[in-house]
Structures are given as structure tokens and as C-alpha cells.
Design a protein around this motif. Structure first.
Motif, PDB file in Angstrom:
ATOM      1  N   TYR A   1     -18.610  -8.454  33.343  1.00 33.26           N
ATOM      2  CA  TYR A   1     -18.664  -7.855  34.670  1.00 33.26           C
ATOM      3  C   TYR A   1     -18.765  -6.341  34.408  1.00 33.26           C
ATOM      4  N   PRO A   2     -19.506  -5.596  35.260  1.00 36.06           N
ATOM      5  CA  PRO A   2     -19.622  -4.153  34.991  1.00 36.06           C
ATOM      6  C   PRO A   2     -18.254  -3.477  34.778  1.00 36.06           C
ATOM      7  N   LYS A   3     -18.275  -2.486  33.924  1.00 38.16           N
ATOM      8  CA  LYS A   3     -17.125  -1.606  33.669  1.00 38.16           C
ATOM      9  C   LYS A   3     -15.989  -2.260  32.896  1.00 38.16           C
ATOM     10  N   SER A   4     -16.343  -3.306  32.149  1.00 37.04           N
ATOM     11  CA  SER A   4     -15.329  -4.057  31.411  1.00 37.04           C
ATOM     12  C   SER A   4     -15.300  -3.734  29.922  1.00 37.04           C
ATOM     13  N   GLY A   5     -16.200  -2.837  29.478  1.00 34.92           N
ATOM     14  CA  GLY A   5     -16.240  -2.516  28.050  1.00 34.92           C
ATOM     15  C   GLY A   5     -17.557  -2.950  27.410  1.00 34.92           C
ATOM     16  N   THR A   6     -18.583  -3.126  28.239  1.00 33.66           N
ATOM     17  CA  THR A   6     -19.906  -3.565  27.772  1.00 33.66           C
ATOM     18  C   THR A   6     -20.468  -2.628  26.697  1.00 33.66           C
ATOM     19  N   THR A   7     -20.493  -1.339  26.999  1.00 38.80           N
ATOM     20  CA  THR A   7     -21.099  -0.349  26.101  1.00 38.80           C
ATOM     21  C   THR A   7     -20.326  -0.294  24.782  1.00 38.80           C
ATOM     22  N   TRP A   8     -19.030  -0.467  24.897  1.00 43.19           N
ATOM     23  CA  TRP A   8     -18.163  -0.452  23.710  1.00 43.19           C
ATOM     24  C   TRP A   8     -18.522  -1.639  22.797  1.00 43.19           C
TER      25      TRP A   8
ATOM     26  N   PRO B   1     -30.673  -4.833  25.063  1.00 40.09           N
ATOM     27  CA  PRO B   1     -31.189  -4.726  26.443  1.00 40.09           C
ATOM     28  C   PRO B   1     -30.581  -5.742  27.407  1.00 40.09           C
ATOM     29  N   TRP B   2     -30.600  -5.358  28.691  1.00 40.95           N
ATOM     30  CA  TRP B   2     -30.069  -6.227  29.745  1.00 40.95           C
ATOM     31  C   TRP B   2     -31.110  -7.275  30.137  1.00 40.95           C
ATOM     32  N   LEU B   3     -30.693  -8.514  30.018  1.00 44.49           N
ATOM     33  CA  LEU B   3     -31.536  -9.672  30.318  1.00 44.49           C
ATOM     34  C   LEU B   3     -32.177  -9.617  31.708  1.00 44.49           C
TER      35      LEU B   3
ATOM     36  N   HIS C   1     -15.753   5.191  40.387  1.00 42.73           N
ATOM     37  CA  HIS C   1     -16.234   6.495  39.892  1.00 42.73           C
ATOM     38  C   HIS C   1     -17.711   6.415  39.500  1.00 42.73           C
ATOM     39  N   PHE C   2     -18.103   5.270  38.947  1.00 39.78           N
ATOM     40  CA  PHE C   2     -19.505   5.111  38.536  1.00 39.78           C
ATOM     41  C   PHE C   2     -20.424   5.123  39.761  1.00 39.78           C
ATOM     42  N   HIS C   3     -19.978   4.528  40.856  1.00 38.94           N
ATOM     43  CA  HIS C   3     -20.788   4.538  42.089  1.00 38.94           C
ATOM     44  C   HIS C   3     -21.052   5.971  42.559  1.00 38.94           C
TER      45      HIS C   3
ATOM     46  N   THR D   1     -10.965  -8.798  25.095  1.00 33.58           N
ATOM     47  CA  THR D   1     -10.661  -7.924  26.227  1.00 33.58           C
ATOM     48  C   THR D   1     -10.724  -6.442  25.828  1.00 33.58           C
ATOM     49  N   TYR D   2     -10.963  -5.642  26.847  1.00 32.60           N
ATOM     50  CA  TYR D   2     -10.984  -4.186  26.687  1.00 32.60           C
ATOM     51  C   TYR D   2      -9.624  -3.727  26.134  1.00 32.60           C
ATOM     52  N   GLU D   3      -8.566  -4.345  26.659  1.00 31.95           N
ATOM     53  CA  GLU D   3      -7.216  -3.925  26.267  1.00 31.95           C
ATOM     54  C   GLU D   3      -6.948  -4.232  24.795  1.00 31.95           C
TER      55      GLU D   3
ATOM     56  N   ASN E   1     -16.728   4.980  14.208  1.00 33.93           N
ATOM     57  CA  ASN E   1     -17.937   5.259  14.991  1.00 33.93           C
ATOM     58  C   ASN E   1     -17.947   4.641  16.383  1.00 33.93           C
ATOM     59  N   CYS E   2     -16.955   3.789  16.679  1.00 30.01           N
ATOM     60  CA  CYS E   2     -16.920   3.246  18.047  1.00 30.01           C
ATOM     61  C   CYS E   2     -15.729   3.797  18.819  1.00 30.01           C
ATOM     62  N   SER E   3     -15.104   4.850  18.290  1.00 28.61           N
ATOM     63  CA  SER E   3     -13.973   5.439  19.022  1.00 28.61           C
ATOM     64  C   SER E   3     -14.510   6.107  20.293  1.00 28.61           C
ATOM     65  N   PHE E   4     -13.631   6.300  21.256  1.00 33.06           N
ATOM     66  CA  PHE E   4     -14.049   6.937  22.514  1.00 33.06           C
ATOM     67  C   PHE E   4     -14.685   8.288  22.214  1.00 33.06           C
TER      68      PHE E   4
ATOM     69  N   PHE F   1     -20.205   9.011  32.331  1.00 33.24           N
ATOM     70  CA  PHE F   1     -20.168   7.561  32.080  1.00 33.24           C
ATOM     71  C   PHE F   1     -18.958   7.246  31.199  1.00 33.24           C
ATOM     72  N   MET F   2     -18.815   8.008  30.125  1.00 36.31           N
ATOM     73  CA  MET F   2     -17.637   7.867  29.255  1.00 36.31           C
ATOM     74  C   MET F   2     -16.550   8.711  29.929  1.00 36.31           C
ATOM     75  N   ARG F   3     -15.849   8.121  30.849  1.00 35.27           N
ATOM     76  CA  ARG F   3     -15.017   8.875  31.786  1.00 35.27           C
ATOM     77  C   ARG F   3     -13.626   9.151  31.195  1.00 35.27           C
ATOM     78  N   LYS F   4     -12.802   8.106  31.062  1.00 35.88           N
ATOM     79  CA  LYS F   4     -11.463   8.309  30.495  1.00 35.88           C
ATOM     80  C   LYS F   4     -11.188   7.378  29.333  1.00 35.88           C
ATOM     81  N   GLY F   5     -11.681   6.145  29.451  1.00 37.23           N
ATOM     82  CA  GLY F   5     -11.510   5.188  28.356  1.00 37.23           C
ATOM     83  C   GLY F   5     -10.066   4.799  28.100  1.00 37.23           C
ATOM     84  N   LYS F   6      -9.310   4.598  29.185  1.00 37.89           N
ATOM     85  CA  LYS F   6      -7.874   4.318  29.030  1.00 37.89           C
ATOM     86  C   LYS F   6      -7.465   3.028  29.736  1.00 37.89           C
TER      87      LYS F   6
HETATM   88  S1  PPS Z   1     -21.378  -0.737  32.335  1.00 34.68           S
HETATM   89  O1  PPS Z   1     -21.961   0.253  33.277  1.00 34.68           O
HETATM   90  O2  PPS Z   1     -21.067  -1.996  33.004  1.00 34.68           O
HETATM   91  O3  PPS Z   1     -22.202  -0.933  31.138  1.00 34.68           O
HETATM   92  O4  PPS Z   1     -19.980  -0.087  31.916  1.00 34.68           O
HETATM   93  P1  PPS Z   1     -19.068  -0.573  30.711  1.00 34.68           P
HETATM   94  O5  PPS Z   1     -19.637  -0.084  29.445  1.00 34.68           O
HETATM   95  O6  PPS Z   1     -18.782  -2.024  30.829  1.00 34.68           O
HETATM   96  O7  PPS Z   1     -17.705   0.179  31.018  1.00 34.68           O
HETATM   97  C1  PPS Z   1     -17.573   1.582  30.998  1.00 34.68           C
HETATM   98  C2  PPS Z   1     -16.099   1.870  30.754  1.00 34.68           C
HETATM   99  O8  PPS Z   1     -15.800   1.628  29.375  1.00 34.68           O
HETATM  100  C3  PPS Z   1     -15.237   2.823  28.827  1.00 34.68           C
HETATM  101  N1  PPS Z   1     -15.564   2.914  27.400  1.00 34.68           N
HETATM  102  C4  PPS Z   1     -14.621   3.049  26.435  1.00 34.68           C
HETATM  103  N2  PPS Z   1     -13.270   3.087  26.513  1.00 34.68           N
HETATM  104  C5  PPS Z   1     -12.602   3.270  25.344  1.00 34.68           C
HETATM  105  N3  PPS Z   1     -13.189   3.413  24.149  1.00 34.68           N
HETATM  106  C6  PPS Z   1     -14.544   3.375  24.029  1.00 34.68           C
HETATM  107  N4  PPS Z   1     -15.103   3.533  22.838  1.00 34.68           N
HETATM  108  C7  PPS Z   1     -15.323   3.175  25.214  1.00 34.68           C
HETATM  109  N5  PPS Z   1     -16.653   3.098  25.480  1.00 34.68           N
HETATM  110  C8  PPS Z   1     -16.774   2.938  26.817  1.00 34.68           C
HETATM  111  C9  PPS Z   1     -15.863   3.920  29.672  1.00 34.68           C
HETATM  112  O9  PPS Z   1     -15.177   5.133  29.513  1.00 34.68           O
HETATM  113  C10 PPS Z   1     -15.716   3.302  31.053  1.00 34.68           C
HETATM  114  O10 PPS Z   1     -14.358   3.239  31.491  1.00 34.68           O
HETATM  115  P2  PPS Z   1     -13.636   4.380  32.367  1.00 34.68           P
HETATM  116  O11 PPS Z   1     -12.313   3.791  32.763  1.00 34.68           O
HETATM  117  O12 PPS Z   1     -14.507   4.650  33.547  1.00 34.68           O
HETATM  118  O13 PPS Z   1     -13.466   5.563  31.462  1.00 34.68           O
END
Ligand code: PPS
Length: 301
Positions: A43-50, A77-79, A134-136, A186-188, A220-223, A249-254
């Protein structure tokens, strides 16, 4: 293709017309997956990019060259996006890595019988909704979010783009009992033990790594590394599409940033909906970094 204000409704769910067409969504549901594919579902914003970064790094045994030279939307890429097939063809990865935000009830039939390695990444829904809110604000291809309380209501009703978080997580995670090619992470978990998370993913992908290689992945995958990596931080996307003055996009990561947005009243409202919708679900959630040991979904929030 701008279509920033266009919304595509598909199987009752809304998708941004900037990235999706009816045709691209139809094609996604019929995609001929190969057993060698790696699929990242979320689901969006769940840690996809990570996870995209982690998969790229594991595939390159910790070497960051590819993750620092190829945008994440090209290496994974997104399907469902309209440019998917063109990008997939051009993708330089040895193994195809495909990302999707589609719910399992839509993608399940295409995956039937497939041995593709699937990674489903989830995040506690309070942090998801705050990140999505925040992304919206910065993504010009998504509607104005309005107030946070209105946005939360739509999230809980399942009327935001990509549909219901509840359907998404229950749909995908209910498959873990029968699909041994599906890993739920999980992201956590990634936040609290990135080394362990990387090892779990590399073992699922049958790509065991040496300790040094794991350490290079961790680095290399740290925030902070991803915040500085323009191939992962979305700063390559032009201002008309993502307004980088309105946020990052990389907002807080917490874990637990929801506490800065949820009032006591919103928390109670969330709890009542969450408890009734997740009644039939045994998943456990971490809502706060300090709550690591207090993970029962129905008691810890
Ligand atoms: S998307 O648009 O659906 O692809 O977004 P997605 O990548 O799933 O989620 C973006 C949030 O993931 C956080 N993020 C990280 N957090 C910690 N460590 C790392 N390395 C990392 N990479 C991405 C990103 O900051 C977004 O969360 P928020 O809470 O907004 O900071």
C-alpha cells in the motif's frame, strides 16, 4: 502525459490519471509473470522505495553503483503505470523487479500458480496515513488532501487513491499461509533491525550475502544515504509533478510520527474503526519505537 487532474476509476478504486490509464490497469491484471520475477507489493507509503533499494542492493551484493545511477522506477518499475512495459524492457537489472500497489484481490488471479518471489511490505496505518497526507500536499497528480481529519476519514473509509488499507493488508497477508513464495516484512522491522531485515529478504530471494555485503547494504539503504541519492529521493521528478518546495519524499523516515498529527479525538476515532475492521486479523503492529515489546494490535494503540 500530464493528466494531473484526471482520475481513473478501476474496479471501484481511484488511480491517478497521470500514471495510470484504463488500459495500463487492465494489462497489469493480465501480466504474464515469470517464475524468476521479484515482485514488491505495498500500500502506498509503507516502505516501497526502501524495499526497492534493499532488493537492488542485495542483487548487487551491496554494491551501490546501480542504486546510485538508475532511478528506482527504472530498476523496479510499477506494473500498473502506463509506461511499465517500455521501462521493463529497458531495465538493466539481471532479474526483473516489479513493483505494485495493487490489492491482492485484483492481482491474485495473475499470480495464480506463479513461483515469482513476492515481498509484501506493510507499515502501521497511522504512520501510513500521515505520510500519505504529506505526500498529497507535494504530489500534483493527487487531489488536495484537505484537513488531516477529513483525510483520515477518507483513509478509514477506503476512498483515497488505491482504496482501502484494510483490504490491502488483509488481502495480501492472508496469502502467507498458503504461498511460500510470499514474504511479509514490515517498515517497523526494517527500522528496528535493518541487518536482520536484509538477511530475511536475501534469504527469501535465495541470494545469501557475506557479512561485509550485508553491511554495505545497511550503509547504502539508510535514510540518510537514500535522502542523498537522487535515484531514490524523487528529486529527479520535475516541480510541476512533485512540488519539492511543499515537502520532501524522504520526509522523516520514523516510526510514530503519527503522534504529531493525531489528536486524542482522532486517535479514538481511528481505534474504533481499526478494532472493528481488524477484528478477524491476527497481525501485530508496532506504533512507536518505544513500544517494540508491546505489539498486540488491539491493545497497544
Ligand atoms: S510510495 O510513494 O508509495 O512509493 O512511498 P513509500 O516508499 O512506500 O513510502 C515513503 C515513506 O518511506 C520512508 N522511507 C524510509 N524510512 C526510513 N528509512 C529509509 N531508508 C526510507 N526510505 C523511505 C519515507 O521517508 C516515507 O515516510 P515518511 O513517514 O513520509 O517519512
Amino acid at each position: 502525459m500530464a493528466r494531473l487532474d484526471v482520475v481513473e476509476t478501476f474496479h471501484g478504486l481511484m488511480f491517478s490519471g497521470h500514471l495510470h490509464t484504463q488500459n495500463s490497469l487492465e494489462l497489469a491484471l493480465k501480466f504474464p509473470f515469470q517464475d524468476t520475477d521479484i515482485i514488491i507489493a505495498s500500500y502506498p507509503k509503507s516502505g516501497t522505495t526502501w524495499i526497492q533499494e534493499i532488493v537492488t542492493l542485495i542483487s548487487n551484493r551491496g554494491d551501490p553503483h546501480m542504486s546510485q545511477t538508475v532511478p528506482n522506477w527504472t530498476r523496479a518499475p510499477w506494473l500498473e503505470h502506463y509506461y511499465f512495459s517500455v521501462i521493463l524492457e529497458a531495465s538493466p537489472t539481471k532479474t526483473r523487479v516489479i513493483t505494485t500497489h495493487l490489492p491482492h484481490h485484483l492481482l491474485g488471479p495473475a499470480l495464480q500458480g506463479s513461483k515469482a518471489k513476492i515481498i509484501y511490505v506493510s507499515r502501521n496505518p497511522k504512520d501510513v496515513v500521515v505520510s500519505f497526507y504529506h505526500f498529497h500536499k507535494m504530489a500534483n497528480f493527487l487531489p488536495e488532501p484537505g484537513s488531516f481529519s477529513e483525510f483520515l476519514k477518507r483513509f478509514l473509509e477506503g476512498t483515497l487513491h488505491y482504496g482501502s488499507w484494510f483490504d490491502h493488508i488483509k488481502g495480501w497477508t492472508s496469502q502467507t499461509a498458503t504461498m511460500n513464495n510470499l514474504l511479509h516484512i514490515t517498515y517497523e522491522e526494517m527500522s528496528m533491525d535493518i541487518q536482520g531485515a536484509i538477511k530475511r529478504v536475501s534469504s527469501h530471494l535465495q541470494s545469501p550475502l557475506l557479512e561485509d555485503e550485508v553491511n554495505n547494504c545497511v550503509k547504502n539503504c539508510s535514510f540518510s544515504s537514500m535522502l542523498d541519492n537522487k535515484m531514490a529521493n524523487y528529486t529527479l521528478v520535475t516541480e510541476d509533478i512533485m512540488d519539492h518546495n511543499k515537502g520532501s519524499f524522504m520526509r522523516k523516515g520514523k516510526i510514530g510520527d503519527w503522534k504529531n498529527m493525531f489528536t486524542e479525538e482522532l486517535n479514538q476515532y481511528f481505534k474504533s474503526v481499526f478494532d472493528s475492521k481488524m477484528e478477524d486479523c491476527i497481525l501485530e503492529f508496532v506504533w512507536d519505537e518505544q513500544d517494540k515489546d508491546e505489539t498486540n494490535a488491539n491493545e497497544s494503540h
